[in-house]
Write an enzyme that holds these catalytic residues in place. Structure first.
Site, PDB file in Angstrom:
ATOM      1  CD  GLU A  95      -3.176   1.804   0.712  1.00 25.91           C
ATOM      2  OE1 GLU A  95      -2.156   1.339  -0.959  1.00 25.91           O
ATOM      3  OE2 GLU A  95      -4.303   1.743   0.561  1.00 25.91           O
ATOM      4  CG  ASP A  96      -1.084   5.026  -1.716  1.00 26.30           C
ATOM      5  OD1 ASP A  96      -2.107   4.736  -1.168  1.00 26.30           O
ATOM      6  OD2 ASP A  96      -1.455   5.668  -2.804  1.00 26.30           O
ATOM      7  CG  ASP A  99      -5.883   9.091   5.495  1.00 27.89           C
ATOM      8  OD1 ASP A  99      -5.529   9.542   6.413  1.00 27.89           O
ATOM      9  OD2 ASP A  99      -6.331   9.311   5.034  1.00 27.89           O
ATOM     10  CG  PHE A 148      -3.179  15.562   0.876  1.00 31.31           C
ATOM     11  CD1 PHE A 148      -4.374  14.906   0.715  1.00 31.31           C
ATOM     12  CD2 PHE A 148      -3.170  16.113  -0.757  1.00 31.31           C
ATOM     13  CE1 PHE A 148      -4.209  13.911  -0.533  1.00 31.31           C
ATOM     14  CE2 PHE A 148      -3.392  15.442  -1.697  1.00 31.31           C
ATOM     15  CZ  PHE A 148      -4.118  13.950  -1.373  1.00 31.31           C
ATOM     16  NE  ARG A 161      -2.292   8.308  -9.724  1.00 33.38           N
ATOM     17  CZ  ARG A 161      -2.942   7.601  -8.966  1.00 33.38           C
ATOM     18  NH1 ARG A 161      -2.248   7.604  -7.642  1.00 33.38           N
ATOM     19  NH2 ARG A 161      -3.684   7.549  -8.952  1.00 33.38           N
TER      20      ARG A 161
HETATM   21  P1  IMP Z   1      -7.945   5.238   3.763  1.00 33.66           P
HETATM   22  O1  IMP Z   1      -8.717   4.202   3.864  1.00 33.66           O
HETATM   23  O2  IMP Z   1      -8.280   6.225   4.509  1.00 33.66           O
HETATM   24  O3  IMP Z   1      -6.219   4.626   5.507  1.00 33.66           O
HETATM   25  O4  IMP Z   1      -7.248   5.605   2.975  1.00 33.66           O
HETATM   26  C1  IMP Z   1      -6.519   4.888   2.231  1.00 33.66           C
HETATM   27  C2  IMP Z   1      -5.578   5.773   0.700  1.00 33.66           C
HETATM   28  O5  IMP Z   1      -5.841   7.425   0.632  1.00 33.66           O
HETATM   29  C3  IMP Z   1      -4.291   5.476  -0.104  1.00 33.66           C
HETATM   30  O6  IMP Z   1      -4.056   4.455  -0.537  1.00 33.66           O
HETATM   31  C4  IMP Z   1      -4.355   6.712  -0.888  1.00 33.66           C
HETATM   32  O7  IMP Z   1      -5.015   6.581  -1.945  1.00 33.66           O
HETATM   33  C5  IMP Z   1      -5.359   7.553  -0.581  1.00 33.66           C
HETATM   34  N1  IMP Z   1      -4.533   8.815   0.621  1.00 33.66           N
HETATM   35  C6  IMP Z   1      -4.931   9.350   1.439  1.00 33.66           C
HETATM   36  N2  IMP Z   1      -3.808  10.161   2.220  1.00 33.66           N
HETATM   37  C7  IMP Z   1      -3.520  10.207   1.101  1.00 33.66           C
HETATM   38  C8  IMP Z   1      -2.701  12.079   1.072  1.00 33.66           C
HETATM   39  O8  IMP Z   1      -1.895  11.926   1.885  1.00 33.66           O
HETATM   40  N3  IMP Z   1      -2.631  12.074  -0.797  1.00 33.66           N
HETATM   41  C9  IMP Z   1      -2.319  11.636  -1.190  1.00 33.66           C
HETATM   42  N4  IMP Z   1      -4.272  10.203  -1.112  1.00 33.66           N
HETATM   43  C10 IMP Z   1      -4.027   9.451   0.175  1.00 33.66           C
HETATM   44 MG    MG Z   2      -3.972   4.383  -2.576  1.00 36.19          MG
END
Ligand code: IMP
Ligand code: MG
Length: 171
Positions: A95-96, A99, A148, A161
């Site tokens: 995963e990148d 969050d 962000f 990206r």
């Molecule tokens: P989560 O489900 O809230 O944990 O979100 C995960 C996804 O939200 C990640 O895989 C990212 O694609 C996107 N995301 C969360 N924070 C950021 C950020 O700071 N920049 C860009 N994408 C983000």
């Molecule tokens: Mg993502």
């Protein structure tokens, strides 16, 4: 024009990827691994990490979406599923960024139904202060504050990206 500041340089990322690769090779000695890449944000991380690992790696891809206009909507949708069975395989979700954790909580549940031998999570970034769902990455590149971020796969409405570093947008 939005101004982008460097948060984590390419050199720092490369050094950390070397460490993560060594850690994974240590823990998966002699085993084949499936890298399950979450599109699209994890493509750069998946490729760069995989190139540093000597184990045989197979690749699977899923695409999920939860963000709209840079806000987490809370609802996770599976847009693309894996194409090969992962039953009995050693799977690492790549995963990148974690969050709220909702994406990974959703995916973990979905993937466990497919009966892998093991399922771990490796995330390049971790925004721990934003966590809502109860998930934890087994391998983390960098814990970051609540900013962000863009680059190295991460997007701002599908853009930025392909930066070779991780940056944040200065308002
Ligand atoms: P989560 O489900 O809230 O944990 O979100 C995960 C996804 O939200 C990640 O895989 C990212 O694609 C996107 N995301 C969360 N924070 C950021 C950020 O700071 N920049 C860009 N994408 C983000
Ligand atoms: Mg993502």
């Amino acid at each position: 024009m939005k101004k982008i500041k460097v948060l984590i340089s390419e050199e720092k990322i490369n050094n950390r990827l070397d460490e993560l690769a060594n850690q994974i090779m240590d823990e998966y000695k002699g085993k084949d691994i499936v890298f399950l890449c979450i599109l699209k944000g994890s493509i750069f991380f998946t490729v760069e990490l995989a190139k540093r690992i000597k184990n045989n790696i197979q690749f699977e891809f899923v695409e999920v979406s939860s963000y709209e206009n840079n806000e987490s909507t809370g609802k996770v949708k599976l847009n693309k599923d894996i194409t090969q069975s992962i039953e009995g395989k050693e799977v690492i979700i790549i995963e990148d960024i974690v969050d709220t954790g909702r994406t990974l909580a959703f995916l973990k549940e979905l993937l466990l139904e497919k009966k892998p031998a093991s399922l771990k999570i490796c995330s390049l970034l971790d925004k721990t202060s934003r966590r809502i769902a109860n998930v934890k990455a087994d391998y983390v590149g960098f814990a970051i504050e609540d900013k962000f971020v863009v680059g190295y796969g991460l997007d701002d409405e599908q853009n930025l990206r392909n930066l070779n570093y991780i940056g944040y947008i200065e308002e």
